[in-house]
Design a protein around this motif. Structure first.
Motif, mmCIF file in Angstrom:
data_model
loop_
_atom_site.group_PDB
_atom_site.id
_atom_site.type_symbol
_atom_site.label_atom_id
_atom_site.label_comp_id
_atom_site.label_asym_id
_atom_site.label_seq_id
_atom_site.Cartn_x
_atom_site.Cartn_y
_atom_site.Cartn_z
ATOM 1 N N PRO A 275 0.830 -1.202 0.000
ATOM 2 C CA PRO A 275 0.000 0.000 0.000
ATOM 3 C C PRO A 275 0.871 1.262 0.000
ATOM 4 N N GLU A 276 0.426 2.281 -0.706
ATOM 5 C CA GLU A 276 1.190 3.531 -0.791
ATOM 6 C C GLU A 276 1.355 4.170 0.588
ATOM 7 N N GLU A 277 0.343 4.020 1.440
ATOM 8 C CA GLU A 277 0.439 4.649 2.759
ATOM 9 C C GLU A 277 1.544 4.021 3.600
ATOM 10 N N VAL A 278 1.774 2.708 3.421
ATOM 11 C CA VAL A 278 2.864 2.043 4.152
ATOM 12 C C VAL A 278 4.210 2.518 3.618
ATOM 13 N N LEU A 279 4.317 2.599 2.301
ATOM 14 C CA LEU A 279 5.566 3.058 1.697
ATOM 15 C C LEU A 279 5.866 4.498 2.119
ATOM 16 N N GLN A 280 4.838 5.360 2.100
ATOM 17 C CA GLN A 280 5.034 6.760 2.504
ATOM 18 C C GLN A 280 5.398 6.853 3.980
ATOM 19 N N ARG A 281 4.827 5.999 4.765
ATOM 20 C CA ARG A 281 5.144 6.009 6.198
ATOM 21 C C ARG A 281 6.614 5.664 6.427
ATOM 22 N N MET A 282 7.122 4.693 5.690
ATOM 23 C CA MET A 282 8.535 4.339 5.823
ATOM 24 C C MET A 282 9.434 5.461 5.316
ATOM 25 N N GLU A 283 9.021 6.126 4.253
ATOM 26 C CA GLU A 283 9.837 7.190 3.661
ATOM 27 C C GLU A 283 9.805 8.464 4.499
ATOM 28 N N SER A 284 8.791 8.598 5.358
ATOM 29 C CA SER A 284 8.612 9.841 6.108
ATOM 30 C C SER A 284 9.502 9.943 7.343
ATOM 31 N N VAL A 285 10.157 8.846 7.713
ATOM 32 C CA VAL A 285 11.001 8.880 8.909
ATOM 33 C C VAL A 285 12.470 8.832 8.489
ATOM 34 N N PRO A 286 13.350 9.364 9.324
ATOM 35 C CA PRO A 286 14.787 9.331 9.002
ATOM 36 C C PRO A 286 15.286 7.893 8.862
ATOM 37 N N LYS A 287 16.361 7.713 8.113
ATOM 38 C CA LYS A 287 16.890 6.379 7.850
ATOM 39 C C LYS A 287 17.182 5.614 9.134
ATOM 40 N N GLU A 288 17.724 6.340 10.129
ATOM 41 C CA GLU A 288 18.106 5.651 11.357
ATOM 42 C C GLU A 288 16.896 5.142 12.144
ATOM 43 N N ARG A 289 15.700 5.630 11.810
ATOM 44 C CA ARG A 289 14.493 5.191 12.512
ATOM 45 C C ARG A 289 13.616 4.276 11.665
ATOM 46 N N GLN A 290 14.030 4.001 10.435
ATOM 47 C CA GLN A 290 13.173 3.224 9.537
ATOM 48 C C GLN A 290 13.003 1.777 9.994
ATOM 49 N N LEU A 291 14.047 1.184 10.548
ATOM 50 C CA LEU A 291 13.903 -0.179 11.048
ATOM 51 C C LEU A 291 12.874 -0.226 12.171
ATOM 52 N N ALA A 292 12.951 0.743 13.111
ATOM 53 C CA ALA A 292 11.981 0.786 14.210
ATOM 54 C C ALA A 292 10.572 0.980 13.686
ATOM 55 N N GLU A 293 10.449 1.801 12.643
ATOM 56 C CA GLU A 293 9.121 2.025 12.048
ATOM 57 C C GLU A 293 8.614 0.753 11.395
ATOM 58 N N GLY A 294 9.500 0.037 10.727
ATOM 59 C CA GLY A 294 9.106 -1.226 10.117
ATOM 60 C C GLY A 294 8.648 -2.247 11.146
ATOM 61 N N ILE A 295 9.345 -2.289 12.282
ATOM 62 C CA ILE A 295 8.943 -3.189 13.362
ATOM 63 C C ILE A 295 7.575 -2.779 13.907
ATOM 64 N N ALA A 296 7.348 -1.478 14.042
ATOM 65 C CA ALA A 296 6.049 -0.995 14.536
ATOM 66 C C ALA A 296 4.924 -1.374 13.581
ATOM 67 N N ILE A 297 5.184 -1.228 12.276
ATOM 68 C CA ILE A 297 4.169 -1.611 11.286
ATOM 69 C C ILE A 297 3.868 -3.102 11.400
ATOM 70 N N ALA A 298 4.913 -3.917 11.523
ATOM 71 C CA ALA A 298 4.715 -5.358 11.641
ATOM 72 C C ALA A 298 3.924 -5.705 12.896
ATOM 73 N N GLN A 299 4.197 -5.003 14.016
ATOM 74 C CA GLN A 299 3.457 -5.266 15.245
ATOM 75 C C GLN A 299 1.974 -4.946 15.069
ATOM 76 N N GLU A 300 1.684 -3.867 14.371
ATOM 77 C CA GLU A 300 0.279 -3.517 14.127
ATOM 78 C C GLU A 300 -0.407 -4.590 13.286
ATOM 79 N N LEU A 301 0.287 -5.078 12.270
ATOM 80 C CA LEU A 301 -0.291 -6.112 11.405
ATOM 81 C C LEU A 301 -0.465 -7.418 12.171
ATOM 82 N N ILE A 302 0.493 -7.745 13.044
ATOM 83 C CA ILE A 302 0.388 -8.957 13.861
ATOM 84 C C ILE A 302 -0.815 -8.870 14.785
ATOM 85 N N SER A 303 -1.053 -7.707 15.353
ATOM 86 C CA SER A 303 -2.200 -7.538 16.248
ATOM 87 C C SER A 303 -3.508 -7.808 15.522
#
Length: 632
Positions: free
Chosen positions: A553-581
């Motif tokens: 989804p474009e919103e997921v891609l934009q969400r990853m692009e909207s955070v600094p590189k050093e925080r992108q892994l943490a953002e990816g983990i947060a997205i995965a946690q939301e999907l797991i829930s």
């Protein structure tokens, strides 16, 4: 009238040996009909040639004429643009056989030839109804054209032969002769396959049972010898001349007529009632056969009744724990770790050890995913199980294995203790043109599931007993990302009908699509484990857009692009946690897909699942699980 004539043939077979005709297709090619074209086309384009073949067989003593309709079902004809001509092809075939009988003045019967559907380019999309309708169209056309008996011949797969027999019995009263191809290795395997055929086909009301074509005439002889001990039905045998050889730019059969006649006499002595020839045989072969056997009385038999229970063979079970055993007791966590592209496997193996300590339930291992060359997943599975104690799920792709190799490898998996297999058709080899490989696709995912079910029953693809039963957990794929989810659900239902026991999905990044998985699971009533792709960067998220079968989804891609590189892994983990829930609110577990098979990316999610309480998995749940209520 045709039915009465057919009953007369069955009765005659019990009193005297009936001489069948020889090959039709190969004889047409030998006489100049172009190889590469379907022989059935000759009924309309070269009718005199077809009739001459029938006349020549009748002239040398054949008492049964086989129509030139072996491959005249609509699915096979469609590949040559001839499907709409099926009624005309079949009608012409029967008329040509009848004219040949009339012109030669012989007292002969007409058998309507029906072969298996065969391998088709679009077989992946065929339903059971499609296959039934294909047989129905040919059988009805033959019956309406006035054949005396239906001859189902050259069936390798007993299940497919059963399908054709059932259709025949539903739509016509004509007698049915059912013949299996002789492709087993002889010995006890032949006896077991013959016993299973008698057991299953007799229940369907066949009128005669036999064998034709296959590896060699001696295999046909072995089958007749086995059948004669198991049934009092008339036995038929139409051996070929063995393997064709490539001579002067054409495939030719070189078996001598005298040798063939000797085999025919041995078949009679073994108990056959109707004897003819298959691929490569000519009127000269049938002439010598008729000289030896015309007027012979069938040999007496001493039949012993055998109750076939292949499921009573000992079970070859894996020593690994069953990861489905705690279904609905607590979330089941499966992690995918693909083998390396080379021989440096140690880091992935170490990652599996880490995941085992963290509480993962199973490791899923791809089979050269995306058509890339990787270390054997069977080798990785064996090493992981030995080193971690975790059960593995080996993916098995139809792309890379022909029917022989597939069975060999799956039996090897069972011996090595692999507990679960995920059946996948496999990404086409053209995805990696630099590899220079071609796709095999002898089996698609549906057929792999069917094969696994057979192995679990103790028989191979052609229903020959194996001596032991495998005990695989059978997995299937499901892609909720496709535009037409209803079609994908229909495909999944077919997989479940064939024996799938659990389901892994493609990576899903849309919560709505995850909820669809829960709805589908309640409908098919097998556990679905939602694929959770772990994003580690915006670049990684963009890569997922290129993966076949995945929707980013474009919103997921934009969400990853909207955070600094050093925080992108943490953002990816947060997205995965939301999907797991979302997934654990609807399904019994998840299927984590870390990039580059890096176990450390999955660890935070494993810990997230294990440290939380989930509404569908209450702590007070008894060890018996929630039973059928879990599907509601």
């Amino acid at each position: 009238m045709a039915t009465e004539r057919g009953r007369e043939l069955i009765a005659r077979m019990r009193k005297t040996v009936v001489i069948g005709d020889g090959a039709i297709g190969t004889e047409l090619w030998r006489r100049g009909f172009p190889q590469g074209l379907p022989p059935e086309q000759a009924n309309l384009t070269a009718p005199d040639l077809v009739k001459s073949v029938h006349c020549d067989y009748l002239a040398v003593g054949a008492q049964l004429v086989t129509t030139n309709t072996f491959g005249a079902n609509p699915l096979r004809l469609h590949q040559f643009g001839l499907a709409e001509k099926l009624p005309d092809l079949v009608s012409a075939a029967v008329q040509l056989a009848r004219k040949a009988i009339s012109e030669t003045g012989r007292d002969a019967f007409i058998a309507g030839s029906i072969g298996p559907i065969g391998r088709l380019k679009d077989q992946l999309e065929l339903t059971d109804e499609d296959l039934d309708n294909a047989y129905r169209a040919l059988i009805v056309a033959l019956a309406e054209a006035g054949v005396d008996v239906l001859l189902l011949e050259t069936f390798v797969n007993l299940d497919e032969l059963q399908r054709a027999v059932k259709v025949a019995k539903q739509v016509t009263d004509l007698p049915v002769i059912a013949q299996l191809a002789a492709i087993d290795e002889g010995g006890r395997g032949t006896e077991g396959r013959a016993a299973l055929a008698v057991f299953e086909l007799t229940k369907l009301g066949i009128d005669a049972l036999g064998t034709n074509c296959g590896i060699s005439p001696t295999r046909n002889l072995s089958i007749v010898q086995a059948l004669a001990k198991l049934t009092d039905l008339p036995i038929t045998a139409f051996p070929n001349l063995g393997y064709a050889q490539y001579v002067d730019g054409r495939f030719r059969y070189l078996g001598e007529p005298e040798e063939f006649a000797c085999i025919g006499e041995a078949l009679w002595q073994a108990g056959a009632n109707l004897i003819g020839g298959c691929c490569g045989t000519t009127p000269e072969h049938i002439r010598l056969l008729a000289e030896r056997l015309t007027g012979k009385t069938p040999q007496p038999r001493l039949v012993r009744r055998v109750e076939v229970k292949p499921e009573e063979q000992p079970k070859l079970s894996s020593p690994m724990p069953n990861f489905l055993a705690k279904l609905w007791q607590e979330p089941i966590i499966i992690v995918e770790l693909d083998p390396p592209r080379g021989l440096h496997f140690e880091p992935i193996l170490e990652g599996a050890k880490v995941l085992a300590r963290a509480g993962v339930d199973a490791i899923s291992i791809g089979d050269n995913s995306l058509a890339s060359i990787r270390l054997s997943n069977l080798v990785m599975a064996f090493l992981m199980q030995r080193e971690t104690g975790l059960p593995t799920i080996c993916h098995f792709a139809g792309r890379d294995h022909n029917l022989i190799g597939a069975q060999s490898l799956l039996m090897g998996m069972a011996v090595l203790g692999i507990p679960a297999v995920l059946a996948v058709t496999g990404d086409p080899a053209r995805l990696a043109p630099e590899v220079g490989a071609s796709s095999v696709y002898d089996l698609n995912s549906f057929q792999i599931i069917e094969l696994l079910g057979k192995l679990n029953r103790g028989v191979n693809w052609v229903d020959a007993p194996l001596g032991k039963r495998t005990d695989f957990l059978i997995g299937a794929g499901f892609n909720p990302n496709v535009p037409n989810v209803d079609a994908e659900v229909r495909r999944l239902k077919r997989k479940v009908e064939r024996g799938a026991q659990f389901v892994l999905t493609q990576a899903v990044f849309d919560p709505k699509r995850i909820k669809v998985c829960g709805e589908v699971m309640r409908e098919v009533r097998v556990p679905i484990f939602v694929g959770i792709g772990i994003l580690i960067s915006a670049r990684n998220a963009a890569f997922w857009k290129t993966v076949p079968g995945v929707r980013m989804p474009e919103e997921v891609l934009q969400r990853m692009e909207s955070v600094p590189k050093e925080r992108q892994l943490a953002e990816g983990i947060a997205i995965a946690q939301e999907l797991i829930s979302v997934a654990l609110a609807h399904c019994p577990g998840v299927f984590l897909i870390p990039p580059f098979s890096r176990a450390e990316y999955a660890l935070p999610l494993v810990e997230f699942i294990r440290r939380n309480q989930w509404a569908r998995f209450p702590a007070q749940l008894s060890e018996k699980g929630r039973g059928d209520g879990c599907w509601s």
